[in-house]
Write a protein that holds these residues in place. Sequence first.
Motif, mmCIF file in Angstrom:
data_model
loop_
_atom_site.group_PDB
_atom_site.id
_atom_site.type_symbol
_atom_site.label_atom_id
_atom_site.label_comp_id
_atom_site.label_asym_id
_atom_site.label_seq_id
_atom_site.Cartn_x
_atom_site.Cartn_y
_atom_site.Cartn_z
ATOM 1 N N TYR A 104 -93.294 -36.391 -10.812
ATOM 2 C CA TYR A 104 -94.493 -36.502 -11.650
ATOM 3 C C TYR A 104 -95.747 -36.253 -10.818
ATOM 4 O O TYR A 104 -96.632 -35.489 -11.216
ATOM 5 N N GLN A 105 -95.802 -36.876 -9.645
ATOM 6 C CA GLN A 105 -96.980 -36.719 -8.783
ATOM 7 C C GLN A 105 -97.146 -35.264 -8.353
ATOM 8 O O GLN A 105 -98.260 -34.724 -8.354
ATOM 9 N N SER A 157 -97.997 -32.860 -11.437
ATOM 10 C CA SER A 157 -99.323 -33.130 -11.995
ATOM 11 C C SER A 157 -100.428 -32.464 -11.178
ATOM 12 O O SER A 157 -101.552 -32.287 -11.671
ATOM 13 N N LEU A 185 -100.883 -31.686 -15.692
ATOM 14 C CA LEU A 185 -100.536 -33.029 -16.158
ATOM 15 C C LEU A 185 -99.587 -32.939 -17.345
ATOM 16 O O LEU A 185 -98.659 -33.745 -17.483
ATOM 17 N N ALA A 231 -96.125 -32.310 -16.055
ATOM 18 C CA ALA A 231 -95.581 -33.519 -15.425
ATOM 19 C C ALA A 231 -95.014 -34.466 -16.473
ATOM 20 O O ALA A 231 -93.989 -35.116 -16.255
ATOM 21 N N ASN A 232 -95.679 -34.521 -17.613
ATOM 22 C CA ASN A 232 -95.187 -35.372 -18.706
ATOM 23 C C ASN A 232 -93.983 -34.759 -19.415
ATOM 24 O O ASN A 232 -93.125 -35.480 -19.930
#
Length: 536
Positions: A109-110, A113, A117, A120-121
């Motif tokens: 995720y980090q 993103s 973003l 990442a989701n």
Amino acid sequence: MKSTVYHAIIVGAGHNGLVTACYLARAGWKVMVLERRYIVGGACVTEETFPGFKVSTAAYVNSLFRKEIVQDLRLESYGLKILERNPSSFTPFPDGRHLLLGPNPAQNYQQISKFSLRDANMYPAYEAMLERMATVLEPLLTIRPPNLVAPKLRDLWAFYRAGRPFHALGPAMSEAFEILTAPARQILDRWFESEALKATLATDAVIGAMASPSTPGTAYVLFHHVMGETNGKRGMWGYVQGGMGGITQSLASAARELKVEIRCDAEVARILVRNGRVQGVVLANGMECYAPVIASNADAHVTFTRLVDSKQLPSEFVKAVNRISYNSASLKINVALSELPNFLACPGLEAAPHHRGTIHISPDQDYIERAFDDAKYGQPSQRPILECTIPSVVDPTVAPPGQHLMSIFVQYAPYQLRGATWDDLGESFADRCCSLLNEYAPNFQRSVLARQVLTPLDLERTFNLTGGNIFQGAMTLNQLFACRPVPGFADYRTPIRGLYLCGAAAHPGGGVIGAAGSNAAREILRAASFRRFSPI
């Protein structure tokens, strides 16, 4: 001198051939394996190409090898050990940024993103989709495909078994069919917006294929490469301790304990056939060995056009074999290094997380498409795709202290070149690949101690892979499942009684999986039980 008669002879000591030998020997059969090279393993082998280095000459990472084979044959007791890579993927970019991916959701995720973003989701849902598809498609790897040409009752049952998991998907069934047929780019573009992420994922869709992400069918190639696991972790690829030959050496040890006779430097020149049934084989040195069952780990072209007299085969079958595509565009470079690459995107000469996994030199999907455009017209890519691994970071046993070993798998290097041969271009193209990597890690070229270049022509010559195709035939929809190697003969049998295919030319195809070998052994034993025959 009286010749020994065996229950079965396996042609080729690649991983699938050894798996077949082990399962037949477990059933009490007297088995011999004949290997043309000096070492067992086929394309899954470790060799001391450079003094002090244990080089995985061809295959270089593992994930797909079937865990039930490891358990059945107790391969860990023969030294097999798989080492996890975490993170598993590192993509540096020309602007100095980078993307690391691995089994840690928070880290993914980090990392994602930084580029999007939204992506990442979305990424956990994408992984969940792949997991869902795996529950449907992975069981198909170990079944006998049905006969499409002359189906019998058992084939109708096979159709039912293959279709039942799809039905259980309900509305997600269309998603599964898309995975089987669509271009990878179509799927990746729908899921994500970041080219950094899409390009990293897209390389799995084209490795070993003469195709770009926009080619129909590449979605399955992508899925095929994420279907396996390492130590129970889905989609994770690992290094085999001591090199990829650890798999085949453990198989050979298991086989020998099961009383399998393995002969290296024993090239099969011809398969003996009389009245439509195999009798044995003739070696290149003139020696004859006899068995009523022969399982060929060679590809269909080698088996049916070189080892078998085509007059012994139905003409329509020969035509179908001649239609098999071996289109390929892969080249391998093995490199001994005095130090680790110092990437501009992640500076440092000390071993770090980004050195552990696969390093992708492929900044966006259009880059991949342009690289493929060159290959379409018979030219090596001007800006190729590189997949680099440095196993010595995770497994220090493969290189001398203070030095490192790198594997570079390259796309696109088409087997058929326009106006040149690979004997002419191999070294200069390798120079191009090394120069490209040097743009991302400026110390790379000066750190090279030695290198080995395996062009598509070298892969064909060394490993008997027609067209240099690492999958023993293109992994396109028309050459998968019930159509592999050709429709009507996807059940490992051939038109010649007693002759079987047990390698990647048969279902489920390429990669270090072992399923073709175990599936073939099952069908051989099943046929023998129905005939109630004692092979000798």
